[in-house]
Design a protein around this motif. Structure first.
Motif, PDB file in Angstrom:
ATOM      1  N   VAL A 142     -21.748  25.439  21.666  1.00  0.00           N
ATOM      2  CA  VAL A 142     -22.236  24.059  21.543  1.00  0.00           C
ATOM      3  C   VAL A 142     -23.758  24.051  21.561  1.00  0.00           C
ATOM      4  CG1 VAL A 142     -22.211  21.765  22.565  1.00  0.00           C
ATOM      5  CG2 VAL A 142     -20.140  23.172  22.624  1.00  0.00           C
ATOM      6  N   THR A 144     -27.043  22.075  21.766  1.00  0.00           N
ATOM      7  CA  THR A 144     -27.503  20.785  22.280  1.00  0.00           C
ATOM      8  C   THR A 144     -29.025  20.693  22.197  1.00  0.00           C
ATOM      9  OG1 THR A 144     -27.963  21.318  24.597  1.00  0.00           O
ATOM     10  CG2 THR A 144     -25.640  21.037  23.977  1.00  0.00           C
ATOM     11  N   THR A 180     -22.719  27.104  25.825  1.00  0.00           N
ATOM     12  CA  THR A 180     -23.709  26.061  25.583  1.00  0.00           C
ATOM     13  C   THR A 180     -25.107  26.620  25.803  1.00  0.00           C
ATOM     14  OG1 THR A 180     -24.496  23.869  26.290  1.00  0.00           O
ATOM     15  CG2 THR A 180     -23.512  25.267  27.991  1.00  0.00           C
ATOM     16  N   TRP A 185     -22.264  23.439  31.291  1.00  0.00           N
ATOM     17  CA  TRP A 185     -21.280  22.977  30.318  1.00  0.00           C
ATOM     18  C   TRP A 185     -21.121  21.459  30.407  1.00  0.00           C
ATOM     19  CZ3 TRP A 185     -19.015  24.347  26.045  1.00  0.00           C
ATOM     20  CH2 TRP A 185     -17.773  23.829  25.670  1.00  0.00           C
TER      21      TRP A 185
END
Length: 259
Positions: A142, A144, A180, A185
């Motif tokens: 992920v 971000t 992440t 997380w």
């Protein structure tokens, strides 16, 4: 065919802000000359000048750190004493290595605001956007907004987090390792604390982590360079250091491309 490896791991560096103050690691180093006394324990009477090159060796970096410093893989034991609705949660030395070397998938959530809690619907929409159907053991990374803030004072409060529903969406489809580039997380604690204060709902704390009570899984935290990865087409390797009974283990996470 050639192989290209992209390092997705950060260094364990006390001078770079990647953890709150109480968690930051420390490193004590010795010079080549300072280790001669240790060499003399094995070779009595030896001096630096007597050694090849006129110096001792660099082999005594002493580290004080948590298994959650640097890029690391969290084991289900970190989230709760049990997983899979009642089984004893596995520790990092018990994580199946097959989980840790699998095709990678990147979900780009950099556009989401800091503190946003990603939903299952948002995961599903991003998978549809990149044209990927999850397969068992895919490693889902992920990306971000926190990735761009690594090392800055605001790093801990940056990026979105993965909620309970989003985490379950992944694990119900056979995903067992995720990752992440944020500190956690879950959404940053500062944002979660504000939501808890507003609602009085303490189940919001660590909701993504706590999803591991129902289906055991691992996730990596503090990855880097995710913005340079495509959505698919690479393999992730994230074998953890084998810490007996550990809640996490450091890993040298990499993306491998066969070109």
């Amino acid at each position: 065919m050639t192989r290209r490896i992209v390092d997705l791991s950060i260094a364990i560096d006390p001078d770079v802000i990647t953890d709150p103050p109480f968690m930051r690691p420390s490193i004590t180093r010795q010079t080549h000359r300072e280790t001669v006394a240790e060499a003399a324990m094995f070779f009595p009477g030896i001096t630096a000048e007597a050694m090849a090159g006129g110096e001792g060796f660099a082999a005594s970096e002493m580290l004080t750190l948590s298994t959650h410093n640097g890029t690391h893989l969290d084991a289900p034991w970190h989230y709760h004493p049990t997983m899979n609705n009642g089984e004893r949660a596995i520790t990092i030395d018990e994580v199946p290595l097959e989980w840790c070397l699998q095709p990678g998938v990147k979900l780009d959530f950099r556009h989401l605001p800091d503190g946003h809690v990603v939903t299952a619907a948002e995961v599903e929409a991003e998978l549809a956007h990149i044209g990927h159907e999850l397969r068992p053991l895919d490693i889902v990374l992920v990306n971000t907004a926190a990735g761009a803030a690594l090392g800055r004072p605001d790093f801990l409060g940056r990026g979105c987090g993965m909620g309970y529903d989003a985490t379950m969406y992944l694990t119900e489809r056979g995903v067992r390792v995720t990752g992440t580039d944020a500190w956690s997380w879950d959404a940053p604690f500062s944002h979660t604390a504000a939501r808890v204060a507003e609602t009085g709902d303490y189940s919001l704390v660590w909701e993504g982590h706590k999803a591991g009570r129902e289906i055991g899984y691992c996730h990596m935290e503090k990855l880097t360079r995710l913005e340079g990865l495509p959505a698919t087409g690479f393999t992730v390797s994230c074998l953890p250091v084998k810490v007996k009974g550990g809640s996490a283990g450091w890993c040298r996470a990499v993306a491998i491309f066969e070109e």
